[in-house]
Design an enzyme around this catalytic site. Structure first.
Site, PDB file in Angstrom:
ATOM      1  N   SER A   1      16.304  81.267  42.052  1.00  0.00           N
ATOM      2  CA  SER A   1      16.636  81.027  43.465  1.00  0.00           C
ATOM      3  C   SER A   1      15.395  81.142  44.334  1.00  0.00           C
ATOM      4  O   SER A   1      14.491  81.939  44.034  1.00  0.00           O
ATOM      5  CB  SER A   1      17.664  82.064  43.936  1.00  0.00           C
ATOM      6  OG  SER A   1      17.797  82.021  45.342  1.00  0.00           O
TER       7      SER A   1
ATOM      8  N   TYR B   1      18.896  90.564  44.551  1.00  0.00           N
ATOM      9  CA  TYR B   1      19.088  89.192  44.045  1.00  0.00           C
ATOM     10  C   TYR B   1      17.729  88.536  43.769  1.00  0.00           C
ATOM     11  O   TYR B   1      17.524  87.919  42.722  1.00  0.00           O
ATOM     12  CB  TYR B   1      19.873  88.432  45.109  1.00  0.00           C
ATOM     13  CG  TYR B   1      20.243  87.019  44.790  1.00  0.00           C
ATOM     14  CD1 TYR B   1      21.194  86.719  43.816  1.00  0.00           C
ATOM     15  CD2 TYR B   1      19.687  85.965  45.515  1.00  0.00           C
ATOM     16  CE1 TYR B   1      21.549  85.395  43.568  1.00  0.00           C
ATOM     17  CE2 TYR B   1      20.044  84.654  45.274  1.00  0.00           C
ATOM     18  CZ  TYR B   1      20.973  84.371  44.298  1.00  0.00           C
ATOM     19  OH  TYR B   1      21.325  83.068  44.052  1.00  0.00           O
TER      20      TYR B   1
ATOM     21  N   LYS C   1      16.304  87.276  40.202  1.00  0.00           N
ATOM     22  CA  LYS C   1      15.968  85.862  39.994  1.00  0.00           C
ATOM     23  C   LYS C   1      14.508  85.674  39.582  1.00  0.00           C
ATOM     24  O   LYS C   1      14.179  84.702  38.890  1.00  0.00           O
ATOM     25  CB  LYS C   1      16.284  85.059  41.264  1.00  0.00           C
ATOM     26  CG  LYS C   1      17.782  84.957  41.576  1.00  0.00           C
ATOM     27  CD  LYS C   1      18.565  84.345  40.427  1.00  0.00           C
ATOM     28  CE  LYS C   1      19.940  83.851  40.837  1.00  0.00           C
ATOM     29  NZ  LYS C   1      20.726  83.383  39.676  1.00  0.00           N
TER      30      LYS C   1
END
Ligand code: NAD
Length: 304
Positions: free
Chosen positions: A149, A162, A166
């Site tokens: 991401s 997150y 990622k």
């Protein structure tokens, strides 16, 4: 140029909705047999989300089976891989796609949530890939796709967990690209942008009409194909646009490693160290400009 799949079998994790559903359907339309993995249930009926996708695939004559295990334990990941072997006798393609969000600023995030995000995204991809790896290596054919991401590649406020997960995948990819290459096991990452349940509250309204999640799947399908010949690369995909993401080493400076190197010298050179001119791409297994730098100061003493 043709894109072929020679009786291939794929697993798509988190394929009950969003991007994963589109990947599973497109692969099945290409003749790939697909394991549709998802832990989710429909809010009203409580029916497993994976079942509906399997029904959709079977309705157009495709081959699919459902799996409802969570990617976030090693034991469950083994069961996901076993589902492919039991149903279709082999495994060729693993699309690591399952994911969740627990967005909070770093000052406020609970460490339990941080660990959960790491476990689902990063360890989930590791558990599934680790369970799939022996099958892929032994048959000398494998395609592993990771879902990264821009929250990690570029950073995003409130997404430290997150983003860390990622980017952790990118380190995994760089190493596995080296370990898999001689066995024709290729691993790449896709950084998508699409309107899904995960992003419905964050995408600006004027972009939503262009953010069909189906527009990501052609890149995933090419990376999964027999013709794919790249490994250790990151591809951005959104709204019909495709590009490659990469990171670079700058020209920088080289001091004599046998003389003293001080913070003052770094301070005086910091603009040159940071200058992005003459960048070279960092590729798996490369030591970049290390040799060139040492030669420049007469300290490369390796035998010719
Ligand atoms: P989504 O919420 O629609 O899909 C994620 C799916 O994963 C859900 O169906 C969910 O039930 C499933 N899932 C969650 N935890 C799981 C687990 N432990 N085991 C198995 N399945 C699980 O969201 P999406 O946008 O389709 O996300 C797919 C992937 O793409 C995620 O990895 C996400 O981080 C990534 N991503 C999406 C975007 C975007 O713009 N949509 C951007 C960057 C990255």
């Amino acid at each position: 140029m043709t894109v072929t799949y020679d009786n291939r079998v794929a697993i798509v994790t988190g394929a009950g909705g969003g991007l994963g559903r589109e990947h599973a359907i497109l692969l099945a339309r290409q003749g790939v047999s697909v394991v549709v993995n998802d832990i989710g249930a429909h809010p009203e009926t409580q029916a497993p989300m994976a079942d509906r996708v399997v029904d959709e695939i079977r309705a157009f004559g495709g081959k699919a089976v459902a799996n409802y295990d969570s990617v976030d334990t090693a034991v469950a990941a083994q069961r996901i891989i076993a589902t492919a072997i039991d149903a279709f006798g082999r495994l060729d393609i693993l699309v690591n796609n399952a994911g969740i969000l627990r967005d909070r600023s770093f000052a406020k995030v609970e460490l339990a949530d941080f660990e959960l995000v790491l476990r689902v995204h990063l360890m989930g991809a590791i558990y599934c890939t680790h369970a799939a790896w022996p099958h892929l290596i032994e048959q000398k054919h494998g395609r592993v796709i990771l879902t990264t991401s821009v929250a990690g590649l570029n950073g995003n406020f409130g997404q430290s967990a997150y983003g860390a997960a990622k980017m952790g995948m990118i380190g995994l990819m760089n190493c596995l690209a080296l370990e898999g290459r001689k066995s024709n096991v290729l691993i790449n990452a896709v950084s998508p942008g699409a309107q899904t349940r995960m992003t419905e509250a964050v995408n600006p309204a004027h972009l939503v009409p262009y953010l069909d999640p189906a527009l990501i799947s052609p890149m995933v399908a090419w990376l999964a194909s027999d013709e794919c010949n790249v490994s250790g690369e990151i591809f951005w995909a959104a709204a019909g646009g495709f590009a490659r993401y990469h990171y670079f080493e700058t020209e920088g400076v080289q001091f004599d490693p046998l003389a003293s190197v001080t913070p003052q010298m770094v301070a005086e050179s910091i603009d040159t160290i940071r200058d992005l001119k003459r960048p070279i791409p960092s590729v798996p297994g490369s030591f970049g400009r290390f040799e060139e730098r040492l030669r420049a100061v007469g300290r490369w003493d390796a035998p010719e």
